[in-house]
Motif scaffolding. Structure first.
Motif, PDB file in Angstrom:
ATOM      1  N   ALA A 159       0.807  -1.220   0.000  1.00 47.40           N
ATOM      2  CA  ALA A 159       0.000   0.000   0.000  1.00 47.40           C
ATOM      3  C   ALA A 159       0.841   1.272   0.000  1.00 47.40           C
ATOM      4  O   ALA A 159       0.408   2.302  -0.497  1.00 47.40           O
ATOM      5  CB  ALA A 159      -0.936   0.000   1.206  1.00 47.40           C
ATOM      6  N   VAL A 160       2.035   1.212   0.582  1.00 48.18           N
ATOM      7  CA  VAL A 160       2.848   2.426   0.696  1.00 48.18           C
ATOM      8  C   VAL A 160       4.057   2.325  -0.225  1.00 48.18           C
ATOM      9  O   VAL A 160       4.894   1.447  -0.056  1.00 48.18           O
ATOM     10  CB  VAL A 160       3.311   2.634   2.160  1.00 48.18           C
ATOM     11  CG1 VAL A 160       4.226   3.833   2.269  1.00 48.18           C
ATOM     12  CG2 VAL A 160       2.106   2.802   3.072  1.00 48.18           C
ATOM     13  N   ASP A 161       4.123   3.217  -1.222  1.00 55.13           N
ATOM     14  CA  ASP A 161       5.232   3.127  -2.175  1.00 55.13           C
ATOM     15  C   ASP A 161       6.402   4.005  -1.738  1.00 55.13           C
ATOM     16  O   ASP A 161       6.909   4.827  -2.488  1.00 55.13           O
ATOM     17  CB  ASP A 161       4.767   3.480  -3.591  1.00 55.13           C
ATOM     18  CG  ASP A 161       4.134   4.855  -3.655  1.00 55.13           C
ATOM     19  OD1 ASP A 161       4.016   5.487  -2.583  1.00 55.13           O
ATOM     20  OD2 ASP A 161       3.769   5.294  -4.757  1.00 55.13           O
ATOM     21  N   LEU A 162       6.738   3.862  -0.456  1.00 54.16           N
ATOM     22  CA  LEU A 162       7.842   4.632   0.093  1.00 54.16           C
ATOM     23  C   LEU A 162       8.698   3.651   0.904  1.00 54.16           C
ATOM     24  O   LEU A 162       8.486   3.466   2.086  1.00 54.16           O
ATOM     25  CB  LEU A 162       7.268   5.722   1.000  1.00 54.16           C
ATOM     26  CG  LEU A 162       8.063   7.005   1.124  1.00 54.16           C
ATOM     27  CD1 LEU A 162       8.029   7.767  -0.183  1.00 54.16           C
ATOM     28  CD2 LEU A 162       7.504   7.854   2.237  1.00 54.16           C
ATOM     29  N   PRO A 163       9.642   3.014   0.233  1.00 58.99           N
ATOM     30  CA  PRO A 163      10.386   1.912   0.855  1.00 58.99           C
ATOM     31  C   PRO A 163      10.970   2.283   2.218  1.00 58.99           C
ATOM     32  O   PRO A 163      10.982   1.454   3.131  1.00 58.99           O
ATOM     33  CB  PRO A 163      11.504   1.627  -0.152  1.00 58.99           C
ATOM     34  CG  PRO A 163      11.026   2.202  -1.439  1.00 58.99           C
ATOM     35  CD  PRO A 163      10.125   3.327  -1.107  1.00 58.99           C
ATOM     36  N   GLU A 164      11.433   3.516   2.363  1.00 59.13           N
ATOM     37  CA  GLU A 164      12.060   3.906   3.629  1.00 59.13           C
ATOM     38  C   GLU A 164      11.050   3.897   4.770  1.00 59.13           C
ATOM     39  O   GLU A 164      11.372   3.491   5.884  1.00 59.13           O
ATOM     40  CB  GLU A 164      12.659   5.309   3.506  1.00 59.13           C
ATOM     41  CG  GLU A 164      13.916   5.348   2.663  1.00 59.13           C
ATOM     42  CD  GLU A 164      14.217   6.759   2.219  1.00 59.13           C
ATOM     43  OE1 GLU A 164      13.347   7.338   1.518  1.00 59.13           O
ATOM     44  OE2 GLU A 164      15.279   7.286   2.564  1.00 59.13           O
ATOM     45  N   LEU A 165       9.821   4.344   4.480  1.00 60.84           N
ATOM     46  CA  LEU A 165       8.781   4.359   5.503  1.00 60.84           C
ATOM     47  C   LEU A 165       8.392   2.926   5.865  1.00 60.84           C
ATOM     48  O   LEU A 165       8.250   2.576   7.038  1.00 60.84           O
ATOM     49  CB  LEU A 165       7.564   5.150   5.009  1.00 60.84           C
ATOM     50  CG  LEU A 165       6.379   5.228   5.958  1.00 60.84           C
ATOM     51  CD1 LEU A 165       6.765   5.821   7.289  1.00 60.84           C
ATOM     52  CD2 LEU A 165       5.242   6.034   5.328  1.00 60.84           C
ATOM     53  N   VAL A 166       8.227   2.101   4.829  1.00 60.19           N
ATOM     54  CA  VAL A 166       7.843   0.706   5.046  1.00 60.19           C
ATOM     55  C   VAL A 166       8.876  -0.005   5.904  1.00 60.19           C
ATOM     56  O   VAL A 166       8.542  -0.660   6.898  1.00 60.19           O
ATOM     57  CB  VAL A 166       7.675  -0.028   3.690  1.00 60.19           C
ATOM     58  CG1 VAL A 166       7.446  -1.518   3.931  1.00 60.19           C
ATOM     59  CG2 VAL A 166       6.527   0.569   2.889  1.00 60.19           C
ATOM     60  N   SER A 167      10.165   0.174   5.554  1.00 58.70           N
ATOM     61  CA  SER A 167      11.181  -0.559   6.312  1.00 58.70           C
ATOM     62  C   SER A 167      11.283  -0.038   7.740  1.00 58.70           C
ATOM     63  O   SER A 167      11.560  -0.800   8.661  1.00 58.70           O
ATOM     64  CB  SER A 167      12.532  -0.511   5.600  1.00 58.70           C
ATOM     65  OG  SER A 167      12.952   0.813   5.457  1.00 58.70           O
ATOM     66  N   LEU A 168      11.012   1.249   7.923  1.00 59.43           N
ATOM     67  CA  LEU A 168      11.045   1.808   9.275  1.00 59.43           C
ATOM     68  C   LEU A 168       9.952   1.174  10.143  1.00 59.43           C
ATOM     69  O   LEU A 168      10.194   0.745  11.272  1.00 59.43           O
ATOM     70  CB  LEU A 168      10.836   3.325   9.200  1.00 59.43           C
ATOM     71  CG  LEU A 168      11.188   4.122  10.444  1.00 59.43           C
ATOM     72  CD1 LEU A 168      12.688   4.254  10.572  1.00 59.43           C
ATOM     73  CD2 LEU A 168      10.560   5.504  10.394  1.00 59.43           C
ATOM     74  N   VAL A 169       8.738   1.075   9.579  1.00 62.74           N
ATOM     75  CA  VAL A 169       7.601   0.513  10.303  1.00 62.74           C
ATOM     76  C   VAL A 169       7.824  -0.973  10.578  1.00 62.74           C
ATOM     77  O   VAL A 169       7.620  -1.454  11.691  1.00 62.74           O
ATOM     78  CB  VAL A 169       6.295   0.734   9.494  1.00 62.74           C
ATOM     79  CG1 VAL A 169       5.153  -0.060  10.104  1.00 62.74           C
ATOM     80  CG2 VAL A 169       5.946   2.206   9.444  1.00 62.74           C
ATOM     81  N   MET A 170       8.299  -1.679   9.557  1.00 63.37           N
ATOM     82  CA  MET A 170       8.493  -3.119   9.708  1.00 63.37           C
ATOM     83  C   MET A 170       9.624  -3.428  10.682  1.00 63.37           C
ATOM     84  O   MET A 170       9.591  -4.430  11.396  1.00 63.37           O
ATOM     85  CB  MET A 170       8.767  -3.776   8.338  1.00 63.37           C
ATOM     86  CG  MET A 170       7.553  -3.754   7.406  1.00 63.37           C
ATOM     87  SD  MET A 170       6.001  -4.235   8.204  1.00 63.37           S
ATOM     88  CE  MET A 170       6.270  -5.991   8.410  1.00 63.37           C
ATOM     89  N   GLU A 171      10.600  -2.567  10.706  1.00 66.84           N
ATOM     90  CA  GLU A 171      11.715  -2.730  11.646  1.00 66.84           C
ATOM     91  C   GLU A 171      11.178  -2.722  13.079  1.00 66.84           C
ATOM     92  O   GLU A 171      11.582  -3.524  13.917  1.00 66.84           O
ATOM     93  CB  GLU A 171      12.681  -1.562  11.435  1.00 66.84           C
ATOM     94  CG  GLU A 171      14.003  -1.655  12.156  1.00 66.84           C
ATOM     95  CD  GLU A 171      14.787  -0.348  12.055  1.00 66.84           C
ATOM     96  OE1 GLU A 171      15.533  -0.051  12.980  1.00 66.84           O
ATOM     97  OE2 GLU A 171      14.598   0.389  11.043  1.00 66.84           O
TER      98      GLU A 171
END
Ligand SMILES: Nc1ncnc2c1ncn2[C@@H]1O[C@H](COP(=O)(O)OP(=O)(O)OP(=O)(O)O)[C@@H](O)[C@H]1O
Ligand SMILES: [Mg+2]
Lengths: 127, 497
Positions: free
Chosen positions: B198-210
């Motif tokens: 849903a979010v095409d912002l890899p940096e945001l995604v990896s931050l949340v998943m981290e």
């Protein structure tokens, strides 16, 4: 002592030009001056100096660079060695190095440059 | 339950029965009323605002026990009714319990039997009341919870920070309106969509998943650029009371303005540093050659050089005080002391102070101030006005070559008093004119190279004029001279009189 060598000083700070002129004249050089980039090109052609010392930061930030490039492109002036003096290195995070295409100067010196250091450079390049 | 004695209504058409019951119950400290039939009972019930227990016979004139049950339940659905009946009518008694009586007591009965039934009834009633209170309490709680949720939802959607919550599987469970504005593509995805898709912002995604996948709770922060804006993203785990990670929440704060301010500030600092460094380098070199004798002996030239160095040092000091003044204005630490002031006399003082300087340069300095028709007083800070006029006259003299003229005139139109400083100097192009009020801007040419200055004079002039709600106009052309006109409101105009 052969014939007198001529140095063209290009800087928008008239006081600094006066100081450098006094030092170089005292050591047997003839001096020509110009206080802007465009005037520097005119003077380089008219005076046919043996060396040009120029300041990078003049009216616009690129005036010194523009002049250096113009001098190296012009048939009449391209052979004249060029010393660039500037305080640019301390205000931008990267280091300037002489570069045939973008920065076609022979020596790159950092401001503030002690009068003695300038004298040594000029003498070294014109010996 | 309460201190109040329980209230009981005994309904029977036989007076012996009524009174017998009353005696038994009253002896146990119950408050007892009696009625001789259903109709009378109903009226008493209404008038007394209810009883805890109603004990009633079935067969009575006017209104029987059956009808009384129904009528009572219309008034109070929790009303408790105990039926008294003879053996013969036990079926009817069963029928009565079906209709809502809580029990029946066959005749004849002992006082203990009656009391037992009454106590049962009262207990039942207490339980019913308690259950009802509990039910009401639960309903209120549910309402509260629903309200709380809608309240926090409203708060969440009103926030200017973007909020994104994902569950343990990394699926979106919540996003607020601000987030949808920041990431419009995410807003189109359905709820429970995996955040990776849903979010095409890899940096945001990896931050949340981290944060979601971390073994121990961590808080992760990062600056992200989305389009033209910069966001400070903080991601933290959503924890169960047991400490187990349920998911992660990310908050995106727009720090674009802060960033811009930071850049502007460091640009300003490096500009100031540069402005300080050049004249200092020149002063340093001048002192150096005189002290070392590297330029040879020439006392007259050395004296001139020291003179120039002194001038540069003075300029530097002016630069520093101009800077301090500007900073004071910008941080609001500079207050005007506005008072009735005479523009003519301030201008005259300033011009007088410049006579020597102009004469030294062979520049004619002339003041035109009609004493015949006095100018209306202005509402201004005299020191600020002095600073304005000084800067204009200083520039006019500085940028006018030898043999030129500077003409200063004061006039007014009742609303404004105006000072015009006109020179026959070097002038400037339209492009240059647009920039002369910028901090540190100086026109660079062969003439100005010999003129010391910091490029802050006119910046200060403009701020001071603005603070007076005045205006400044410039008319200039290269080689044709310049005219600077400053208009300041008169007392009459400024005070609306
Ligand atoms: N009367 C004028 N004629 C021609 N140019 C002017 C005149 N007044 C100002 N300028 C130009 O505008 C520039 C900015 O003026 P300003 O007064 O802000 O700075 P300055 O005179 O260089 O330095 P400072 O006043 O801070 O010592 C000047 O450097 C000059 O190039
Ligand atoms: Mg000025």
């Amino acid at each position: 002592m052969s014939d007198v060598k001529k140095v063209l000083l290009v800087d928008d700070d008239a006081d600094l030009v006066a100081v450098n002129r006094a030092v170089l004249e005292n050591h047997g050089f003839a001096i020509a001056t110009a206080y802007s980039g465009p005037k520097g090109l005119v003077a380089a052609k008219a005076e046919a100096p043996d060396l040009i010392v120029l300041d990078v930061m003049m009216g616009t930030n690129s005036e010194g660079f523009d002049l250096a490039r113009a001098l190296k492109k012009d048939e009449a002036t391209k052979h004249i060695p060029l010393i660039m003096v500037t305080s640019v290195n301390t205000t931008v995070p990267f280091k300037f190095e002489p570069d045939a295409k973008y920065l076609p100067v022979d020596r790159f010196l950092e401001k503030p440059l002690a009068p003695e250091a300038l004298l040594k450079e000029v003498q070294g390049m014109l010996s | 339950m309460t201190d109040r004695p329980s209230r009981i209504l005994v309904v029977d058409d036989e007076v012996g029965m009524r009174e017998g019951c009353r005696r038994i119950l009253a002896a146990e400290n119950y408050e007892v009323e009696t009625a001789e039939d259903g109709q009378a009972a109903l009226e008493k019930f209404k008038a007394a605002g209810g009883f805890d227990v109603v004990i009633s016979d079935l067969k009575m004139p006017r209104m029987g026990g059956m009808d009384l049950i129904e009528a009572l339940h219309v008034i109070d659905e929790d009303a408790l009714l105990l039926v008294i009946t003879a053996y013969a009518t036990i079926d009817t008694a069963v029928d009565a319990t079906k209709r809502g009586a809580y029990g029946y007591i066959p005749k004849p009965f002992t006082p203990d039997e009656l009391l037992l039934h009454v106590r049962n009834g009262l207990e039942k009633r207490a339980l019913r009341i308690e259950a009802k209170a509990l039910r009401e309490e639960r309903e209120r709680r549910l309402l509260e919870v629903a309200f709380e949720r809608s309240k926090s939802t409203t708060i969440l959607h009103c926030m200017t920070d973007g909020v994104l919550v994902v569950n343990r599987e990394g699926r979106i469970v919540l996003r607020n309106a601000a987030l949808s504005r920041i990431l419009p593509s995410c807003a189109e995805e359905p709820m429970a969509a995996p955040v990776v898709e849903a979010v095409d912002l890899p940096e945001l995604v990896s931050l949340v998943m981290e944060v979601v996948q971390a073994d121990a709770p961590i808080i992760a922060s990062k600056e992200l650029t989305i389009g033209p804006c910069t966001y400070m993203v903080n991601a933290a785990p959503v924890l169960e009371p047991s400490g187990e990670t349920l998911g992660a929440v990310a908050v995106l704060r727009d720090i674009t303005a802060l960033k811009k301010l930071e850049i502007a500030k460091s640009m300003f600092v490096s500009m100031v540093a540069h402005e300080l460094k050049s004249p200092l380098a020149t002063i340093e070199s001048s002192l150096n050659i005189v002290l070392t004798g590297i330029a040879g002996e020439d006392p007259e030239r050395d004296r001139q050089m020291m003179q120039r160095a002194l001038l540069r040092a003075t300029t530097l000091r002016t630069l520093v005080s101009d800077l301090l003044n500007l900073t004071a204005i910008e941080t609001g630490n500079f207050s005007l002391k506005r008072q009735h002031a005479d523009l003519c006399s301030i201008v005259r003082e300033t011009v007088d102070a410049y006579t020597d300087k102009a004469a030294e340069k062979n520049v004619t300095l002339h003041l035109e101030c009609q004493d015949a028709s006095p100018i209306d007083p202005i509402l201004a800070d005299p020191n600020a006005v002095r600073s304005i006029v000084t800067n204009l006259v200083d520039n006019a003299v500085k940028y006018t070559p030898e043999g030129g003229q500077v003409n200063v005139r004061v006039d007014g139109n009742g609303l404004y008093a105006r000072v015009v400083v006109k020179d026959s100097g070097i002038g400037m192009s339209a492009a240059e004119r647009d920039r002369i009020f910028d901090e540190f801007y100086r026109v660079k040419n062969d003439y100005t190279a010999h003129v010391p200055g910091t490029g802050l004079g006119l910046t200060l002039v403009r701020r001071l004029v603005d603070m007076h709600q005045g205006r400044i106009d410039v008319d200039s052309a290269p080689g044709k001279g310049s005219a600077f006109a400053v208009s300041l409101p008169t007392v009459a105009y400024a005070t609306g009189m």
